[in-house]
Write a protein that holds these residues in place. Structure first.
Motif, PDB file in Angstrom:
ATOM      1  N   HIS A  13       0.837  -1.215   0.000  1.00 25.87           N
ATOM      2  CA  HIS A  13       0.000   0.000   0.000  1.00 25.87           C
ATOM      3  C   HIS A  13       0.868   1.260   0.000  1.00 25.87           C
ATOM      4  CE1 HIS A  13      -3.444  -2.610   0.646  1.00 25.87           C
ATOM      5  NE2 HIS A  13      -2.821  -3.132   1.693  1.00 25.87           N
ATOM      6  N   VAL A  14       1.916   1.206  -0.798  1.00 28.65           N
ATOM      7  CA  VAL A  14       2.852   2.324  -0.959  1.00 28.65           C
ATOM      8  C   VAL A  14       2.875   2.719  -2.431  1.00 28.65           C
ATOM      9  CG1 VAL A  14       5.302   2.977  -0.926  1.00 28.65           C
ATOM     10  CG2 VAL A  14       4.291   1.811   1.035  1.00 28.65           C
ATOM     11  N   GLY A  15       2.720   4.007  -2.699  1.00 29.46           N
ATOM     12  CA  GLY A  15       2.770   4.493  -4.068  1.00 29.46           C
ATOM     13  C   GLY A  15       4.164   4.932  -4.455  1.00 29.46           C
ATOM     14  N   ILE A  16       4.407   5.017  -5.748  1.00 30.41           N
ATOM     15  CA  ILE A  16       5.661   5.555  -6.263  1.00 30.41           C
ATOM     16  C   ILE A  16       5.382   7.001  -6.657  1.00 30.41           C
ATOM     17  CG2 ILE A  16       7.490   5.338  -7.972  1.00 30.41           C
ATOM     18  CD1 ILE A  16       6.612   2.393  -8.322  1.00 30.41           C
ATOM     19  N   ALA A  17       5.949   7.933  -5.907  1.00 31.86           N
ATOM     20  CA  ALA A  17       5.700   9.352  -6.173  1.00 31.86           C
ATOM     21  C   ALA A  17       6.456   9.839  -7.393  1.00 31.86           C
ATOM     22  CB  ALA A  17       6.078  10.198  -4.955  1.00 31.86           C
ATOM     23  N   SER A  18       7.646   9.262  -7.638  1.00 33.84           N
ATOM     24  CA  SER A  18       8.457   9.699  -8.773  1.00 33.84           C
ATOM     25  C   SER A  18       9.520   8.653  -9.073  1.00 33.84           C
ATOM     26  CB  SER A  18       9.115  11.055  -8.497  1.00 33.84           C
ATOM     27  OG  SER A  18      10.039  10.951  -7.430  1.00 33.84           O
ATOM     28  N   VAL A  19       9.976   8.678 -10.322  1.00 33.03           N
ATOM     29  CA  VAL A  19      11.106   7.865 -10.762  1.00 33.03           C
ATOM     30  C   VAL A  19      12.249   8.836 -11.056  1.00 33.03           C
ATOM     31  CG1 VAL A  19      11.975   6.317 -12.560  1.00 33.03           C
ATOM     32  CG2 VAL A  19       9.631   6.062 -11.712  1.00 33.03           C
ATOM     33  N   LEU A  20      13.463   8.531 -10.538  1.00 32.85           N
ATOM     34  CA  LEU A  20      14.594   9.451 -10.677  1.00 32.85           C
ATOM     35  C   LEU A  20      15.737   8.773 -11.429  1.00 32.85           C
ATOM     36  CD1 LEU A  20      16.138  11.638  -7.800  1.00 32.85           C
ATOM     37  CD2 LEU A  20      17.386  10.904  -9.822  1.00 32.85           C
ATOM     38  N   PRO A  21      15.868   9.022 -12.737  1.00 30.96           N
ATOM     39  CA  PRO A  21      17.058   8.590 -13.462  1.00 30.96           C
ATOM     40  C   PRO A  21      18.088   9.717 -13.518  1.00 30.96           C
ATOM     41  CG  PRO A  21      15.410   9.341 -15.019  1.00 30.96           C
ATOM     42  CD  PRO A  21      14.831   9.570 -13.634  1.00 30.96           C
ATOM     43  N   VAL A  22      19.355   9.358 -13.641  1.00 31.12           N
ATOM     44  CA  VAL A  22      20.406  10.343 -13.894  1.00 31.12           C
ATOM     45  C   VAL A  22      21.181   9.864 -15.120  1.00 31.12           C
ATOM     46  CG1 VAL A  22      22.425  11.554 -13.007  1.00 31.12           C
ATOM     47  CG2 VAL A  22      20.578  10.919 -11.446  1.00 31.12           C
ATOM     48  N   LEU A  23      20.990  10.569 -16.248  1.00 32.01           N
ATOM     49  CA  LEU A  23      21.569  10.177 -17.532  1.00 32.01           C
ATOM     50  C   LEU A  23      22.235  11.384 -18.178  1.00 32.01           C
ATOM     51  CD1 LEU A  23      18.503   8.077 -18.732  1.00 32.01           C
ATOM     52  CD2 LEU A  23      20.686   7.160 -17.918  1.00 32.01           C
ATOM     53  N   ARG A  24      23.165  11.131 -19.076  1.00 35.54           N
ATOM     54  CA  ARG A  24      23.974  12.208 -19.642  1.00 35.54           C
ATOM     55  C   ARG A  24      23.294  12.827 -20.874  1.00 35.54           C
ATOM     56  NH1 ARG A  24      28.619  11.490 -16.656  1.00 35.54           N
ATOM     57  NH2 ARG A  24      29.244   9.332 -16.224  1.00 35.54           N
TER      58      ARG A  24
ATOM     59  N   ASP B  77      29.534  15.351 -25.337  1.00 32.83           N
ATOM     60  CA  ASP B  77      29.945  14.269 -26.224  1.00 32.83           C
ATOM     61  C   ASP B  77      28.698  13.697 -26.904  1.00 32.83           C
ATOM     62  OD1 ASP B  77      30.244  11.057 -26.436  1.00 32.83           O
ATOM     63  OD2 ASP B  77      32.156  12.038 -26.894  1.00 32.83           O
ATOM     64  N   GLU B  78      28.630  13.794 -28.226  1.00 30.44           N
ATOM     65  CA  GLU B  78      27.401  13.458 -28.940  1.00 30.44           C
ATOM     66  C   GLU B  78      27.048  11.972 -28.841  1.00 30.44           C
ATOM     67  OE1 GLU B  78      23.896  13.915 -31.191  1.00 30.44           O
ATOM     68  OE2 GLU B  78      25.091  15.214 -29.887  1.00 30.44           O
ATOM     69  N   ASP B  79      28.027  11.086 -28.881  1.00 30.36           N
ATOM     70  CA  ASP B  79      27.721   9.659 -28.752  1.00 30.36           C
ATOM     71  C   ASP B  79      27.082   9.361 -27.396  1.00 30.36           C
ATOM     72  OD1 ASP B  79      28.675   9.083 -31.262  1.00 30.36           O
ATOM     73  OD2 ASP B  79      30.655   8.422 -30.577  1.00 30.36           O
ATOM     74  N   ALA B  80      27.629   9.965 -26.332  1.00 26.18           N
ATOM     75  CA  ALA B  80      27.077   9.754 -24.997  1.00 26.18           C
ATOM     76  C   ALA B  80      25.682  10.349 -24.888  1.00 26.18           C
ATOM     77  CB  ALA B  80      28.000  10.360 -23.945  1.00 26.18           C
ATOM     78  N   ARG B  81      25.473  11.496 -25.519  1.00 23.20           N
ATOM     79  CA  ARG B  81      24.141  12.121 -25.478  1.00 23.20           C
ATOM     80  C   ARG B  81      23.113  11.251 -26.198  1.00 23.20           C
ATOM     81  NH1 ARG B  81      20.342  14.419 -28.060  1.00 23.20           N
ATOM     82  NH2 ARG B  81      21.378  13.959 -30.036  1.00 23.20           N
ATOM     83  N   GLU B  82      23.475  10.718 -27.364  1.00 21.12           N
ATOM     84  CA  GLU B  82      22.549   9.865 -28.100  1.00 21.12           C
ATOM     85  C   GLU B  82      22.222   8.596 -27.314  1.00 21.12           C
ATOM     86  OE1 GLU B  82      24.169   9.110 -31.939  1.00 21.12           O
ATOM     87  OE2 GLU B  82      23.769  11.147 -32.693  1.00 21.12           O
ATOM     88  N   ALA B  83      23.226   8.038 -26.649  1.00 21.31           N
ATOM     89  CA  ALA B  83      22.979   6.863 -25.806  1.00 21.31           C
ATOM     90  C   ALA B  83      22.031   7.210 -24.664  1.00 21.31           C
ATOM     91  CB  ALA B  83      24.296   6.324 -25.260  1.00 21.31           C
ATOM     92  N   ALA B  84      22.214   8.399 -24.070  1.00 23.78           N
ATOM     93  CA  ALA B  84      21.345   8.815 -22.974  1.00 23.78           C
ATOM     94  C   ALA B  84      19.899   8.953 -23.435  1.00 23.78           C
ATOM     95  CB  ALA B  84      21.837  10.137 -22.392  1.00 23.78           C
ATOM     96  N   VAL B  85      19.689   9.471 -24.637  1.00 26.70           N
ATOM     97  CA  VAL B  85      18.326   9.592 -25.159  1.00 26.70           C
ATOM     98  C   VAL B  85      17.708   8.210 -25.351  1.00 26.70           C
ATOM     99  CG1 VAL B  85      16.961  10.323 -27.155  1.00 26.70           C
ATOM    100  CG2 VAL B  85      18.669  11.868 -26.184  1.00 26.70           C
ATOM    101  N   ARG B  86      18.489   7.254 -25.866  1.00 24.92           N
ATOM    102  CA  ARG B  86      17.978   5.880 -25.981  1.00 24.92           C
ATOM    103  C   ARG B  86      17.601   5.334 -24.606  1.00 24.92           C
ATOM    104  NH1 ARG B  86      22.255   5.409 -29.736  1.00 24.92           N
ATOM    105  NH2 ARG B  86      23.581   4.415 -28.172  1.00 24.92           N
ATOM    106  N   ASN B  87      18.465   5.571 -23.625  1.00 28.36           N
ATOM    107  CA  ASN B  87      18.189   5.093 -22.269  1.00 28.36           C
ATOM    108  C   ASN B  87      16.942   5.753 -21.697  1.00 28.36           C
ATOM    109  OD1 ASN B  87      20.565   3.690 -22.614  1.00 28.36           O
ATOM    110  ND2 ASN B  87      21.795   5.047 -21.323  1.00 28.36           N
ATOM    111  N   TRP B  88      16.780   7.058 -21.986  1.00 28.57           N
ATOM    112  CA  TRP B  88      15.594   7.782 -21.526  1.00 28.57           C
ATOM    113  C   TRP B  88      14.317   7.136 -22.053  1.00 28.57           C
ATOM    114  CZ3 TRP B  88      13.553  11.235 -18.354  1.00 28.57           C
ATOM    115  CH2 TRP B  88      14.396  12.083 -17.620  1.00 28.57           C
ATOM    116  N   LYS B  89      14.327   6.677 -23.278  1.00 25.29           N
ATOM    117  CA  LYS B  89      13.113   6.089 -23.855  1.00 25.29           C
ATOM    118  C   LYS B  89      12.697   4.838 -23.087  1.00 25.29           C
ATOM    119  CE  LYS B  89      13.929   8.057 -28.423  1.00 25.29           C
ATOM    120  NZ  LYS B  89      14.285   7.798 -29.835  1.00 25.29           N
ATOM    121  N   ARG B  90      13.657   4.041 -22.658  1.00 24.81           N
ATOM    122  CA  ARG B  90      13.331   2.867 -21.842  1.00 24.81           C
ATOM    123  C   ARG B  90      12.862   3.289 -20.454  1.00 24.81           C
ATOM    124  NH1 ARG B  90      10.740  -1.546 -20.906  1.00 24.81           N
ATOM    125  NH2 ARG B  90      11.731  -2.925 -19.372  1.00 24.81           N
ATOM    126  N   VAL B  91      13.477   4.329 -19.879  1.00 22.20           N
ATOM    127  CA  VAL B  91      13.030   4.841 -18.578  1.00 22.20           C
ATOM    128  C   VAL B  91      11.576   5.296 -18.655  1.00 22.20           C
ATOM    129  CG1 VAL B  91      13.318   6.722 -16.908  1.00 22.20           C
ATOM    130  CG2 VAL B  91      15.323   5.505 -17.774  1.00 22.20           C
TER     131      VAL B  91
END
Length: 295
Positions: free
Chosen positions: A64-75, A80-94
């Motif tokens: 009986h506990v809710g999830i108030a928020s999900v907190l990811p930390v991604l680049r 660095d464009e490769d790292a940024r593109e990877a972060a966007v891919r990761n964001w989509k799964r988040v």
């Protein structure tokens, strides 16, 4: 307003699926799902498959506990464009995990690099072009913290950037123990920042810290002198220099306590050996301050 527990102090002593029951035992009705090695780790692709997501959602329902928020930390603002593109891919799964959990709030950090602020801001808005339509389509409210060592640390400038995204789905996080980094060259006080943010501010983290500007900049000493470090702590209320009456009264001025979308998170990481006692203390003390200042 929801009051949530950040379970980070318990990551080393409890399994992921035990967090909802633990939060309930400590008196909390909500938790914040912060980076965890078995679910959404720092900077990398989520580790949770659909089965684990379903298990965690059921564990919350059973406790009986809710999830108030999900907190990811991604680049997502990394220069660095490769790292940024990877972060966007990761964001989509988040985002998909958040939807499957039945949650509509994500809070995160600006990230990027302060020594490459202009490039990082460009990267941030490049990521926004791709992600904001998904946030809006899925009904996800994303709230961003100007964390020490991000490309933007000044609270007022962070608010300007958030408004510049021009989406009702993008809001701000105020972390009390980052206050002494957020006042910037304009010298805005904590109360100033909270009141100026108004309804854009939809999530706060409650933890104390020492003011590193005091004692003529010698409250903390790092060697060699001049290191480009950012120092802050996540202490329990009363153990640092944050003016808590100013904090809670400013939140009352923007009707934070009476808005259904707002979240207040206990965010103490400095006393893991006393985490149970500290978590209960935080809940009781936050409640006392809210009752004192609520209009």
């Amino acid at each position: 307003m929801k009051i949530a527990l950040d379970p980070t102090p318990f990551h080393h002593d409890y399994e992921l699926l035990e967090f909802p029951r633990l939060a309930a035992e400590l008196g909390y009705q909500y938790l914040q799902l912060t980076p965890h090695r078995d679910f959404i780790p720092f900077f990398n692709h989520p580790r949770a498959d659909d089965d684990l997501v379903a298990q965690f959602r059921k564990a919350c329902e059973d406790a009986h506990v809710g999830i108030a928020s999900v907190l990811p930390v991604l680049r997502w603002s990394g220069p660095d464009e490769d790292a940024r593109e990877a972060a966007v891919r990761n964001w989509k799964r988040v985002i998909q995990i958040t939807v499957d959990l039945g949650v509509n709030v994500i809070n995160t950090e600006f990230s990027g690099r302060p020594e490459r602020a202009e490039e990082s801001e460009c990267a941030f808005f490049r990521s926004m072009e791709e992600l904001v339509p998904i946030f809006e389509r899925e009904g996800i409210d994303v709230r961003i913290d100007p964390h020490p060592d991000d490309f933007v640390e000044d609270g007022l400038e962070a608010l300007r950037i958030i408004r510049g995204v021009n989406s009702p789905n993008i809001g701000m996080v105020y972390v009390a123990c980052h206050s002494f980094h957020m006042r910037g060259h304009e010298g805005a006080t904590m109360g100033d920042l909270i009141r100026k943010a108004a309804t854009v501010l939809r999530l706060v983290h409650v933890a104390d810290t020492m003011d590193h500007h005091r004692s003529h900049g010698l409250r903390y000493i790092t060697n060699p002198p001049g290191n480009p470090v950012r120092v802050h702590q996540h202490l329990k209320i009363g153990d640092g220099d944050v003016d808590w009456d100013d904090f809670f009264s400013a939140l009352a001025d923007i009707d934070f306590y009476d808005r259904p979308e707002t979240v207040m998170v206990s965010s103490v990481f400095a006393e893991d050996e006393n985490a149970h006692e500290v978590s209960r203390y935080q809940l009781a003390t936050m409640t006392d301050y809210i009752n004192k200042h609520r209009k």
